[in-house]
Design an enzyme around this catalytic site. Structure first.
Site, PDB file in Angstrom:
ATOM      1  N   ARG A  73       0.872  -1.187   0.000  1.00  0.00           N
ATOM      2  CA  ARG A  73       0.000   0.000   0.000  1.00  0.00           C
ATOM      3  C   ARG A  73       0.902   1.229   0.000  1.00  0.00           C
ATOM      4  O   ARG A  73       1.442   1.606   1.025  1.00  0.00           O
ATOM      5  CB  ARG A  73      -0.880  -0.026   1.256  1.00  0.00           C
ATOM      6  CG  ARG A  73      -2.081   0.893   1.192  1.00  0.00           C
ATOM      7  CD  ARG A  73      -2.716   1.009   2.564  1.00  0.00           C
ATOM      8  NE  ARG A  73      -1.991   1.986   3.359  1.00  0.00           N
ATOM      9  CZ  ARG A  73      -1.882   1.959   4.680  1.00  0.00           C
ATOM     10  NH1 ARG A  73      -2.424   0.986   5.383  1.00  0.00           N
ATOM     11  NH2 ARG A  73      -1.203   2.894   5.317  1.00  0.00           N
TER      12      ARG A  73
ATOM     13  N   HIS B  20      -4.024   4.574   4.122  1.00  0.00           N
ATOM     14  CA  HIS B  20      -5.066   3.548   4.217  1.00  0.00           C
ATOM     15  C   HIS B  20      -6.348   4.083   3.615  1.00  0.00           C
ATOM     16  O   HIS B  20      -6.907   3.521   2.684  1.00  0.00           O
ATOM     17  CB  HIS B  20      -5.304   3.135   5.666  1.00  0.00           C
ATOM     18  CG  HIS B  20      -6.558   2.332   5.823  1.00  0.00           C
ATOM     19  ND1 HIS B  20      -6.678   1.075   5.306  1.00  0.00           N
ATOM     20  CD2 HIS B  20      -7.757   2.638   6.376  1.00  0.00           C
ATOM     21  CE1 HIS B  20      -7.895   0.618   5.548  1.00  0.00           C
ATOM     22  NE2 HIS B  20      -8.568   1.554   6.183  1.00  0.00           N
TER      23      HIS B  20
ATOM     24  N   TYR C 202       2.675   5.908  12.016  1.00  0.00           N
ATOM     25  CA  TYR C 202       3.003   4.531  12.355  1.00  0.00           C
ATOM     26  C   TYR C 202       3.991   3.831  11.415  1.00  0.00           C
ATOM     27  O   TYR C 202       4.387   2.703  11.682  1.00  0.00           O
ATOM     28  CB  TYR C 202       1.728   3.685  12.485  1.00  0.00           C
ATOM     29  CG  TYR C 202       0.828   3.709  11.244  1.00  0.00           C
ATOM     30  CD1 TYR C 202       1.125   2.926  10.143  1.00  0.00           C
ATOM     31  CD2 TYR C 202      -0.295   4.525  11.197  1.00  0.00           C
ATOM     32  CE1 TYR C 202       0.314   2.946   9.018  1.00  0.00           C
ATOM     33  CE2 TYR C 202      -1.119   4.556  10.068  1.00  0.00           C
ATOM     34  CZ  TYR C 202      -0.810   3.771   8.990  1.00  0.00           C
ATOM     35  OH  TYR C 202      -1.600   3.796   7.881  1.00  0.00           O
TER      36      TYR C 202
HETATM   37  C1  LIG Z   1     -15.331  -6.027  10.339  1.00  0.00           C
HETATM   38  C2  LIG Z   1     -14.538  -4.791  10.227  1.00  0.00           C
HETATM   39  N1  LIG Z   1     -13.675  -4.467  11.203  1.00  0.00           N
HETATM   40  C3  LIG Z   1     -12.947  -3.339  11.126  1.00  0.00           C
HETATM   41  C4  LIG Z   1     -13.068  -2.496  10.063  1.00  0.00           C
HETATM   42  C5  LIG Z   1     -12.254  -1.210   9.984  1.00  0.00           C
HETATM   43  N2  LIG Z   1     -11.228  -1.303   8.950  1.00  0.00           N
HETATM   44  C6  LIG Z   1     -11.425  -0.846   7.717  1.00  0.00           C
HETATM   45  S1  LIG Z   1     -10.161  -1.203   6.689  1.00  0.00           S
HETATM   46  C7  LIG Z   1      -9.307  -1.997   7.907  1.00  0.00           C
HETATM   47  C8  LIG Z   1      -7.986  -2.616   7.603  1.00  0.00           C
HETATM   48  C9  LIG Z   1      -8.089  -3.628   6.505  1.00  0.00           C
HETATM   49  O1  LIG Z   1      -6.844  -4.155   6.220  1.00  0.00           O
HETATM   50  P1  LIG Z   1      -6.619  -5.204   5.047  1.00  0.00           P
HETATM   51  O2  LIG Z   1      -7.620  -6.291   5.166  1.00  0.00           O
HETATM   52  O3  LIG Z   1      -5.208  -5.584   5.047  1.00  0.00           O
HETATM   53  O4  LIG Z   1      -6.980  -4.409   3.722  1.00  0.00           O
HETATM   54  P2  LIG Z   1      -6.276  -3.114   3.147  1.00  0.00           P
HETATM   55  O5  LIG Z   1      -7.005  -1.942   3.744  1.00  0.00           O
HETATM   56  O6  LIG Z   1      -4.839  -3.176   3.511  1.00  0.00           O
HETATM   57  O7  LIG Z   1      -6.511  -3.188   1.684  1.00  0.00           O
HETATM   58  C10 LIG Z   1     -10.028  -1.956   9.101  1.00  0.00           C
HETATM   59  C11 LIG Z   1      -9.553  -2.497  10.374  1.00  0.00           C
HETATM   60  C12 LIG Z   1     -13.990  -2.848   9.064  1.00  0.00           C
HETATM   61  N3  LIG Z   1     -14.213  -2.086   8.004  1.00  0.00           N
HETATM   62  N4  LIG Z   1     -14.703  -3.999   9.172  1.00  0.00           N
END
Ligand SMILES: Cc1ncc(C[n+]2csc(CCOP(=O)(O)OP(=O)(O)O)c2C)c(N)n1
Ligand SMILES: Cc1ncc(C[n+]2csc(CCOP(=O)(O)OP(=O)(O)O)c2C)c(N)n1
Ligand SMILES: [Mg+2]
Ligand SMILES: [Mg+2]
Lengths: 327, 419, 327, 419
Positions: free
Chosen positions: B312, B316, B325
């Site tokens: 990434r 985010h 971080y």
């Molecule tokens: C069930 C749930 N828990 C928490 C969140 C908050 N949240 C949104 S994106 C994220 C991180 C996701 O990381 P990853 O799966 O690695 O995907 P990336 O964003 O890196 O593409 C979190 C914790 C959410 N959207 N849904």
């Protein structure tokens, strides 16, 4: 007409739906060769094969999540959750997809999922096997919640639920599963979802209930009428959500007094919603506080004491007479 | 009742490069599986059990030696033994799709900073992943994207103006356009994976030949629902392709707090899923991995798990501040692995793309995005009256009453005239 | 006294609790070096280290399930769920363990878990980020549900929640997080859980609300008093469960009229429970139907329309005046 | 605040065979890890990274060749290279614990058939699994059982009369007795695994040396919550021992509909967990596997996953009828692998047990169970007045009101006299 238990009546409704429509399929734990732990799906695996009567892995979230996907692709899954207590494991999929996906896609995808699950107490089961949490689903926009009370309406309502274009939580009162038999017509029968039934008309007191508690209410009504000369109007809700406010408020408009009975917990229970609606639409007719006789706000107790947690006919009579006596 | 007859349209999805942005024409092409050109693979034995470097099966896999499928190196040199042999039109198409994704990304960021757009999740650096995972799909195939997937969504046929609408908070941005077999993107991490597998289970039951691609992040792999989805897909032999875009971060949470293995690919065999670990910044490797998985799915071989290694490069979401971080230094090496740069080096070496032509592609993609923004601005209108619609197929009376009440409110607020 | 936002006030309460008691720990997604996506845990990771401020894997069920285990072994986890919509993913652990384990073990194991989560709309968030599902928790026996409305009571109630021997769902109105500052005392302060606050005494109409809607209510009250001469008694519930029926019913006993405002859906919402309790305990004082102004029974809408889903001061005034006009 | 000082009592739990049934005395013994006696293992290198046959780690494992740790063969012959070298008291203790479990099981079945007992889940055939997984634990260690675990619960110190109470539907049967660090058994499949891992996480934070054992079935492995538990345990390096009792069935659902691999052990490495596959009907192998896992946990090496291969010889529960879904023939080979018979063959060959002595053990276990049944019958009394207690530490006023109302009901029903 054949005399059937609720289990047999539900089995009939499933069989009819599967015979009529290849898109209807059953999925759940032990629904296959075992016919479900309550035998509601008995014989269907043999008749329709594993692809249409699927023993799933032991994962409720997985069951509902994949059922949602099947529905997106036009199938009509009838998913069984072995006991309603285990719907908690599928809560995310129910709330986030099953209930909402039709709305999220502005109607692009159908969401014809029926979630069947036995609920309620009275069969001396171990913990987490006697829950009545219909409030969770009634409070969740997008779902319909249907609860039959006897073999005949169970068969007709399950048929209607499978026909229904919206997702349905179909709560089966397991205490009624084999409790009695009833005439169930040979020909397919449906009942409208969203309609309560006035089981007995009366003019003194409106008594509202659903599911297994209907039996207890009927018992109480007999005595209330015969012994105490209280002319009770007995209403079987049948659909919890969307709720048939018309029938309820019309009745209370007539009687001015009301008692609601259910197994589910009290706080934010179905009774509280009924009270709120009567308050809104029939306030001026009320002659006494609406009374609720419900499960208490404690976990369903271990089975040696469950009979005390559950209202009996005497409790209903007492509450009804107190409501009648209120001035 | 008779089996419903369903034909399988044999065309892969391709953006018609001369068409208006976001609308695609599918040019029917053969889906006969491309002969596997990877080293050590006997092309006379295609199908699900095809042993491929980087692919694991549970019968004999050395997890420690797990190979990551790479075809283009960081300098744009291709491994000839594994080159999927795409023609120049396809190669340039891939290039443009990635550039378009990046152009869209950049524009979204500007619009967000200027208050025209809600919070959104940039794709920057993940373009090869995004484009590669849907490139080989047909119109009948399904795609279930996470929120970080507009690069793929554009290619699947979502008009860019609709994606703008979506991220700007308009309900009508959400439904997949007619003819696009996609789910709405998923915001709730992992919640879309079981439904995707369910679609694949329905496909298998209906004896169709389509596949379902679903993508999710490294963080999502921690959700129990995704493990359940792996298991259902494996047990049901459903034609699902589970693509994990491992970009190293879940918001501020690095892999070391997320999982205790070097690779997420190792989860696949644990559920009985053929698994491929692939360089997700290598568009050619993505294509080859997807081809294998798609072939397996179409031929009744069931599901595949793909771990695509990427990074990434950006925030985010626009609500996030990575400087809190993560060290800048960490992303340095990944700049060299930039999927577009790498591919451009390759195309240049191959004589397919000049520096000027590349600049033109960029300019034309920017222009396309700006045109879409124009359309978005013209259509960007909320429908407050409509929020009660489409929850139920037939609105229940109680909800009608609530809508009445709501419409009265709107009227007080000077909106609408329904009653 | 320092002027603090709710985010800063919550951060203070956490810091105080961790400094005073080694058993208090924080766990959740991005609560560590990032300080949480809303920065409520900012600086705590630096102060207390990873073992006490744990960035968990992305799994809500895992967070609550392991928090339950930590509590069994005597720790006092404060678990953050990033948005209340994602508590669905942890529903099973909340209902089956967090809410029940103390009861299941007849008090053998403590269950001092605080589940903090931001809820409600108003910040232009993407879907599933604006839910208000306090009904689910109020309906679940064994939980306490606490909802502050401003920086000062947020700090005091979070301190009380961490002190509380029972599991607490601590719902933070995210629209208030940075909406305003308030004096927050230097010295540690707690407020009793289970007590509503009469924010403004009045004799004409009882107005009940909580969370972010309290601000809107205050606004409305000013106009109701000044412009329409309606002497409103404004009650901030603060604890949703167990609910302070006394304060509510006493007030309605005085005013005879009542309006309840919340963001959560209507059917089986908190308002329905309040209506049921007033009906039971203050029926004879009621001069008009109790009015509820709540979220509708539809999913929280996409953010371009969310302001219309949410009641504003004008809606409250209209409803209040209609209730006053009822005869 | 200072670190709380906690001492680690060094005694393993042992039933004192002369004590009243169900009550145990812990005889303090050394927990110095027994020197590893397995072939190919260098005993000078103990600790978490100990390479053991059957153990997998993610660095280099051939999943296809996965070995199942077995020490006793079906004829009771021991593999001398792997013999854990227990003394005769321990060997006879293990034997008696298994026989007691079976005696209890048989009695429960009779009582259930006669209406004295609720629905329950027999342990028959899984005694080595049950006994083996808790045998090496100390009083400070934790155990979080599934519903099919009374063989282990008895050993952990649950009076048998309390287990009768529990299955007969009395609330007071549920709480673990004082001094027993167990969770109440879990009815909701998989729901107890995350809490068990949470305890282990607290143990690690408190720098204690205890471990947590949690057991669950092959079906339970499909629950997402268990995958999450695997991941939390691995990431947090928590001293949890995750024991899957793979008995081939989840009610009527056979493994082939439950998962798509030959073994469940393969899931472990996917989450970074050292994993051991063990013959769950071989009590000596269970002990050796547990020792390795316990040592790893105590020494800061984190969690272990153990797949114990066993077979459900009896009904799923007393509400179940296996003739509907499984062939008798299937269980035939498992009769030969009966954990008690096999172990008795071994003890006889070793000269530690005669046929008569074995019969005596059986008789004395039966007698013990009957005594417990007597105590159960004397104490079996419900407490209807008490159902509101212990939900909250301090009962809220609204609940007090509900209790008033309820007590009135009880009074009408002729029970209690609280008001
Ligand atoms: C069930 C749930 N828990 C928490 C969140 C908050 N949240 C949104 S994106 C994220 C991180 C996701 O990381 P990853 O799966 O690695 O995907 P990336 O964003 O890196 O593409 C979190 C914790 C959410 N959207 N849904
Ligand atoms: C969450 C949940 N879903 C379903 C059930 C019903 N149920 C009880 S036991 C069982 C099968 C469990 O199989 P397994 O995990 O293999 O354990 P075993 O019974 O074989 O020991 C099922 C489906 C349950 N108790 N909990
Ligand atoms: Mg990521
Ligand atoms: Mg099993």
């Amino acid at each position: 007409m054949a005399q059937k238990t609720m289990v047999e009546a539900l089995n009939l409704a499933l069989d009819e739906a599967m015979a009529a429509d290849d898109d209807v399929m059953i999925m759940g734990q032990d629904v296959g060769i075992n016919g479900g732990v309550f035998r509601v799906t008995k014989g269907l695996f043999q008749r329709y094969g594993r692809d249409r009567v699927m023993d799933t892995p032991l994962a409720e979230c997985g069951i509902i999540g994949t059922a949602v996907g099947m529905a997106i692709h036009g199938m009509k899954p009838v998913a069984e959750i072995q006991f309603s207590g285990f719907t908690m494991q599928a809560f995310d999929q129910i709330e986030q997809n099953m209930a909402r996906l039709h709305n999220r896609t502005m109607g692009r995808f159908p969401m014809r999922v029926v979630l069947r699950t036995p609920f309620g107490g009275g069969i001396r089961a171990v913990e987490h096997h006697s829950e009545s949490r219909e409030t969770y689903w009634a409070h969740t926009p997008g779902l319909k919640v249907v609860i039959p009370s006897g073999p005949r309406n169970a068969r007709a309502l399950l048929a209607a639920a499978i026909d229904d274009p919206d997702p349905v939580i179909f709560y089966e009162p397991k205490a009624v599963y084999r409790a009695f038999r009833e005439d169930v017509p040979e020909e397919r029968e449906t009942m409208p979802i969203g309609k309560a039934e006035v089981v007995r008309p009366g003019k003194d007191l409106t008594l509202i209930s659903y599911g297994a508690m209907m039996r207890t209410c009927r018992e109480a009504v007999e005595d209330l009428v015969d012994e105490f000369n209280i002319d009770v109007e007995l209403i079987d809700l049948l659909t919890i959500s969307p709720m048939d406010s018309e029938t309820i408020c019309e009745s209370v408009g007539k009687t001015g007094r009301c008692l609601i009975v259910h197994e589910g917990h009290r706080t934010c229970g179905i009774a509280s919603e009924i009270i709120a609606r009567i308050n809104e639409s029939a306030f001026e007719y009320l002659e006494a506080p609406i009374r609720r006789l419900t499960g208490y706000d404690i976990p369903f107790p271990y089975f040696q004491t469950e009979q005390h947690f559950l209202p009996d006919a005497d409790d209903i009579m007492t509450a009804a007479r107190e409501t009648m006596a209120w001035e | 009742m008779p089996e419903p007859v369903r034909t399988h349209e044999e065309g892969r999805l391709r953006p018609n490069l001369s068409e208006p942005p976001g609308c695609y024409n599918s040019t029917p092409m053969s889906t006969t599986p491309t002969a596997q050109q990877r080293q050590g693979v006997d092309p006379s034995k295609p199908g699900p059990s095809l042993p491929t470097p980087g692919a694991m099966d549970t019968n004999a896999t050395d997890l420690g030696q797990l190979e990551t499928l790479q075809i283009l190196d960081d300098n744009g040199r291709v491994d000839p033994a594994r080159d999927p042999g795409l023609d120049s039109e396809e190669l340039l198409g891939l290039h443009r799709a990635m550039v378009l994704s990046r152009a869209f990304d950049a524009r979204m960021l500007t619009m967000q900073r200027q208050g025209e757009m809600g919070t959104f999740a940039p794709n920057l650096g993940q373009e090869a992943c995004m484009v590669g995972q849907v490139w080989e799909l047909t119109r009948q195939d399904w795609f279930s994207p996470s929120y970080r997937s507009f690069g793929a969504q554009i290619l699947r046929g979502w008009p860019m103006e609709q994606l703008f609408m979506l991220w700007a908070g308009y309900h009508c941005g959400f439904p997949p356009p007619e003819g696009v077999n996609d789910l709405p993107f998923s915001i709730v991490i992992g919640s879309h994976v079981l439904p995707a597998v369910g679609i694949a289970m329905a496909i298998r039951r209906r004896k169709e030949r389509d596949v379902v691609v679903v993508n999710f992040g490294d963080g999502a792999m921690s959700q129990g629902a995704i493990s359940e989805a792996f298991n259902f897909a494996a047990v049901d032999q459903a034609p699902a392709i589970l693509v994990c875009e491992n970009n190293g971060w879940a918001i501020s949470t690095p892999s070391k707090y997320q999982f205790a293995t070097d690779s997420l690919a190792v989860r696949g065999p644990g559920f009985g899923l053929p698994t491929i670990r692939v360089d997700g910044n290598d568009i050619l490797a993505m294509i080859v991995a997807m081809r294998e998985a798609i072939t397996r799915g179409r031929e009744g071989g069931g599901a595949t798990f793909i771990e695509a290694m990427t990074y990434r490069m950006s925030l985010h979401t626009t609500a996030d501040d990575p400087t809190v971080y993560r060290e800048d230094a960490e992303s340095e090496p990944w700049k060299k692995r930039d999927p577009i740069n790498r591919f451009e080096l390759y195309l240049k070496q191959k004589g397919l793309l000049s520096t000027e032509a590349a600049a033109e592609v960029r300019a034309s993609c920017d222009a396309e995005v700006l045109e879409a923004r124009e359309r978005f601005r013209n259509m960007a209108q909320a429908d407050p009256e409509g929020i009660f619609e489409n929850l139920y197929v037939n609105m229940p009376p109680e909800l009608e009453r609530q809508r009445e009440e709501y419409w009265k409110r709107l009227k007080r607020r000077g909106i609408g005239g329904q009653d």
